[in-house]
Motif scaffolding. Sequence first.
Motif, PDB file in Angstrom:
ATOM      1  N   TYR A 146       0.822  -1.224   0.000  1.00  0.00           N
ATOM      2  CA  TYR A 146       0.000   0.000   0.000  1.00  0.00           C
ATOM      3  C   TYR A 146       0.849   1.264   0.000  1.00  0.00           C
ATOM      4  O   TYR A 146       0.407   2.313  -0.469  1.00  0.00           O
ATOM      5  N   SER A 147       2.099   1.178   0.488  1.00  0.00           N
ATOM      6  CA  SER A 147       2.950   2.387   0.470  1.00  0.00           C
ATOM      7  C   SER A 147       3.245   2.818  -0.966  1.00  0.00           C
ATOM      8  O   SER A 147       3.300   4.014  -1.269  1.00  0.00           O
ATOM      9  N   ARG A 148       3.412   1.872  -1.860  1.00  0.00           N
ATOM     10  CA  ARG A 148       3.655   2.200  -3.277  1.00  0.00           C
ATOM     11  C   ARG A 148       2.407   2.795  -3.916  1.00  0.00           C
ATOM     12  O   ARG A 148       2.487   3.703  -4.738  1.00  0.00           O
ATOM     13  N   ALA A 149       1.268   2.248  -3.544  1.00  0.00           N
ATOM     14  CA  ALA A 149       0.010   2.770  -4.110  1.00  0.00           C
ATOM     15  C   ALA A 149      -0.239   4.200  -3.614  1.00  0.00           C
ATOM     16  O   ALA A 149      -0.650   5.077  -4.382  1.00  0.00           O
ATOM     17  N   ILE A 150       0.057   4.459  -2.349  1.00  0.00           N
ATOM     18  CA  ILE A 150      -0.102   5.820  -1.807  1.00  0.00           C
ATOM     19  C   ILE A 150       0.868   6.771  -2.495  1.00  0.00           C
ATOM     20  O   ILE A 150       0.504   7.875  -2.918  1.00  0.00           O
ATOM     21  N   GLU A 151       2.105   6.340  -2.618  1.00  0.00           N
ATOM     22  CA  GLU A 151       3.111   7.222  -3.239  1.00  0.00           C
ATOM     23  C   GLU A 151       2.709   7.588  -4.666  1.00  0.00           C
ATOM     24  O   GLU A 151       2.978   8.702  -5.119  1.00  0.00           O
ATOM     25  N   ASN A 152       2.078   6.670  -5.356  1.00  0.00           N
ATOM     26  CA  ASN A 152       1.635   6.986  -6.709  1.00  0.00           C
ATOM     27  C   ASN A 152       0.637   8.145  -6.706  1.00  0.00           C
ATOM     28  O   ASN A 152       0.631   8.976  -7.617  1.00  0.00           O
ATOM     29  N   GLN A 153      -0.183   8.213  -5.657  1.00  0.00           N
ATOM     30  CA  GLN A 153      -1.169   9.297  -5.588  1.00  0.00           C
ATOM     31  C   GLN A 153      -0.535  10.602  -5.108  1.00  0.00           C
ATOM     32  O   GLN A 153      -1.175  11.642  -5.113  1.00  0.00           O
ATOM     33  N   ARG A 282      -1.935   1.540 -12.324  1.00  0.00           N
ATOM     34  CA  ARG A 282      -1.636   0.193 -11.828  1.00  0.00           C
ATOM     35  C   ARG A 282      -0.615  -0.526 -12.702  1.00  0.00           C
ATOM     36  O   ARG A 282       0.285  -1.199 -12.193  1.00  0.00           O
ATOM     37  N   ARG A 283      -0.750  -0.349 -14.002  1.00  0.00           N
ATOM     38  CA  ARG A 283       0.158  -1.007 -14.954  1.00  0.00           C
ATOM     39  C   ARG A 283       1.626  -0.757 -14.596  1.00  0.00           C
ATOM     40  O   ARG A 283       2.476  -1.648 -14.719  1.00  0.00           O
ATOM     41  N   VAL A 284       1.918   0.453 -14.137  1.00  0.00           N
ATOM     42  CA  VAL A 284       3.300   0.798 -13.819  1.00  0.00           C
ATOM     43  C   VAL A 284       3.652   0.458 -12.365  1.00  0.00           C
ATOM     44  O   VAL A 284       4.695  -0.126 -12.083  1.00  0.00           O
ATOM     45  N   VAL A 285       2.765   0.802 -11.444  1.00  0.00           N
ATOM     46  CA  VAL A 285       3.108   0.666 -10.019  1.00  0.00           C
ATOM     47  C   VAL A 285       3.375  -0.793  -9.634  1.00  0.00           C
ATOM     48  O   VAL A 285       4.274  -1.074  -8.829  1.00  0.00           O
ATOM     49  N   ILE A 286       2.644  -1.731 -10.223  1.00  0.00           N
ATOM     50  CA  ILE A 286       2.870  -3.139  -9.840  1.00  0.00           C
ATOM     51  C   ILE A 286       4.239  -3.648 -10.309  1.00  0.00           C
ATOM     52  O   ILE A 286       4.668  -4.716  -9.892  1.00  0.00           O
ATOM     53  N   THR A 287       4.923  -2.867 -11.143  1.00  0.00           N
ATOM     54  CA  THR A 287       6.269  -3.305 -11.567  1.00  0.00           C
ATOM     55  C   THR A 287       7.362  -2.766 -10.634  1.00  0.00           C
ATOM     56  O   THR A 287       8.516  -3.152 -10.766  1.00  0.00           O
ATOM     57  N   GLN A 288       7.030  -1.881  -9.716  1.00  0.00           N
ATOM     58  CA  GLN A 288       8.074  -1.272  -8.873  1.00  0.00           C
ATOM     59  C   GLN A 288       8.683  -2.302  -7.912  1.00  0.00           C
ATOM     60  O   GLN A 288       7.959  -3.107  -7.331  1.00  0.00           O
ATOM     61  N   ARG A 289       9.976  -2.245  -7.779  1.00  0.00           N
ATOM     62  CA  ARG A 289      10.710  -3.094  -6.849  1.00  0.00           C
ATOM     63  C   ARG A 289      11.688  -2.229  -6.079  1.00  0.00           C
ATOM     64  O   ARG A 289      12.280  -1.332  -6.663  1.00  0.00           O
ATOM     65  N   PRO A 290      11.942  -2.475  -4.791  1.00  0.00           N
ATOM     66  CA  PRO A 290      11.250  -3.487  -3.995  1.00  0.00           C
ATOM     67  C   PRO A 290       9.772  -3.150  -3.824  1.00  0.00           C
ATOM     68  O   PRO A 290       9.348  -2.022  -4.034  1.00  0.00           O
ATOM     69  N   LEU A 291       9.030  -4.185  -3.407  1.00  0.00           N
ATOM     70  CA  LEU A 291       7.582  -4.017  -3.288  1.00  0.00           C
ATOM     71  C   LEU A 291       7.209  -2.890  -2.333  1.00  0.00           C
ATOM     72  O   LEU A 291       6.314  -2.117  -2.597  1.00  0.00           O
ATOM     73  N   LYS A 292       7.964  -2.820  -1.222  1.00  0.00           N
ATOM     74  CA  LYS A 292       7.613  -1.868  -0.171  1.00  0.00           C
ATOM     75  C   LYS A 292       8.596  -0.702  -0.208  1.00  0.00           C
ATOM     76  O   LYS A 292       9.791  -0.922  -0.406  1.00  0.00           O
ATOM     77  N   SER A 293       8.126   0.507  -0.015  1.00  0.00           N
ATOM     78  CA  SER A 293       9.054   1.642   0.015  1.00  0.00           C
ATOM     79  C   SER A 293       9.483   1.910   1.453  1.00  0.00           C
ATOM     80  O   SER A 293       8.815   1.492   2.399  1.00  0.00           O
ATOM     81  N   SER A 294      10.610   2.603   1.609  1.00  0.00           N
ATOM     82  CA  SER A 294      11.019   3.033   2.941  1.00  0.00           C
ATOM     83  C   SER A 294      11.888   4.275   2.805  1.00  0.00           C
ATOM     84  O   SER A 294      12.294   4.641   1.703  1.00  0.00           O
ATOM     85  N   LEU A 295      12.146   4.924   3.930  1.00  0.00           N
ATOM     86  CA  LEU A 295      12.872   6.197   3.885  1.00  0.00           C
ATOM     87  C   LEU A 295      14.294   5.999   3.352  1.00  0.00           C
ATOM     88  O   LEU A 295      14.771   6.786   2.548  1.00  0.00           O
ATOM     89  N   HIS A 296      14.942   4.948   3.827  1.00  0.00           N
ATOM     90  CA  HIS A 296      16.320   4.706   3.388  1.00  0.00           C
ATOM     91  C   HIS A 296      16.330   3.507   2.458  1.00  0.00           C
ATOM     92  O   HIS A 296      16.278   2.372   2.894  1.00  0.00           O
ATOM     93  N   MET A 297      16.329   3.793   1.185  1.00  0.00           N
ATOM     94  CA  MET A 297      16.360   2.729   0.191  1.00  0.00           C
ATOM     95  C   MET A 297      17.124   3.233  -1.020  1.00  0.00           C
ATOM     96  O   MET A 297      17.388   4.427  -1.156  1.00  0.00           O
ATOM     97  N   ASP A 298      17.446   2.297  -1.904  1.00  0.00           N
ATOM     98  CA  ASP A 298      18.321   2.648  -3.013  1.00  0.00           C
ATOM     99  C   ASP A 298      17.508   3.207  -4.181  1.00  0.00           C
ATOM    100  O   ASP A 298      17.353   2.567  -5.210  1.00  0.00           O
ATOM    101  N   GLU A 299      16.987   4.403  -4.001  1.00  0.00           N
ATOM    102  CA  GLU A 299      16.318   5.106  -5.106  1.00  0.00           C
ATOM    103  C   GLU A 299      16.961   6.483  -5.218  1.00  0.00           C
ATOM    104  O   GLU A 299      17.439   7.029  -4.224  1.00  0.00           O
ATOM    105  N   LYS A 300      16.956   7.039  -6.397  1.00  0.00           N
ATOM    106  CA  LYS A 300      17.563   8.362  -6.606  1.00  0.00           C
ATOM    107  C   LYS A 300      16.427   9.357  -6.777  1.00  0.00           C
ATOM    108  O   LYS A 300      15.833   9.438  -7.847  1.00  0.00           O
TER     109      LYS A 300
END
Length: 330
Positions: A146-153, A282-300
């Motif tokens: 659900y964190s990914r779905a929220i972030e999309n909004q 949905r088409r895009v968000v379900i492809t995001q990895r890792p499944l769950k987001s967090s404050l400290h993660m490897d995204e730019k």
Amino acid sequence: MIRNQWYGILESSEVKSGKPLGVTRMGERLVLWRTSGGELVCMIDLCAHRGAALNIGKVCQDTIRCPFHGLEYDTSGRCVLIPANGRAALVPSQFKVASYPLREVGGFIWLWWGEPRDDLPEVPFFRDLLFGFHYNTLRSHWAAHYSRAIENQLDVMHLPFVHYNTIGRGNYTLVDGPMTEWVDNELRVWVQNRIDDGTLPLRPDEVHPTRGPFLHLRMPNVWMNHISDNLRIVVVFAPIDEANTLMYVRFYQRVVRVPILRELFTFAGAKIGDRKILAQDRRVVITQRPLKSSLHMDEKLIQGDRPIIEYRRRRQALQELAQSSDLLGY
Ligand code: FES
Ligand SMILES: [Fe+2]
């Protein structure tokens, strides 16, 4: 999931009186049912005797009866009858099923995911929607945390790409700001997108919005797009488990008030308007990895991700708060 929060998990109309409903939410199998007086109950869907699911059992006035050997549980989850031992027998206290505090507000069922206590906070729903609005709901299952779905909004940069032929038409790729603000546990977001004219985007503190915030997120799982005073889109992101979310997308309006026309307009907004846009997301968000987001993660992340960063910060802070209050025993 963050502990010690109210989560919207279902719509009130989904739980009919006299008929238990089995669902998975918060990673747990739950059973919801209503007593003959209409009181709503939510408990773990697992009989204490030998593990049968209570949702295929029966509601008997103020108790739910297990389908296997007929043990009956009251609204607190305490077993009050073991038929094979007879009505005269005492029921040992370990025969019980955990239950959760619930509220019904705005046509949603809210579950308190944490320690029950007397002074529970208010349910985080938008009170102004309770008066004068008509709504229609669209449900959409996403194989995403659900964190990914929220972030999309909260993502104000994806419109010209994901929704290039719907709400993102016009090539408004450049994002000024966005400006964000917290009011208690509500994040407010102002955004201005424009065509790339070769200038740099304005910094968040250079954005001077001419109207109220567009997006509102109330922690932990309800969001609103304030299109106008009379038109809103609300989403409740019901966490099924770590990899699945059920989105309740509601189109609220108080523009058309004539009966039948009003229902048609609200229906069209939700079922036609929102469905196509949601499928694009949905088409895009379900492809995001890792499944769950967090404050400290490897995204730019970049400036336009500011609302997402704010969400992650608050999520982490609430998680830490919940952990420390668990340690302190409340
Ligand atoms: S498993 Fe529920 S009564 Fe036996
Ligand atoms: Fe979108």
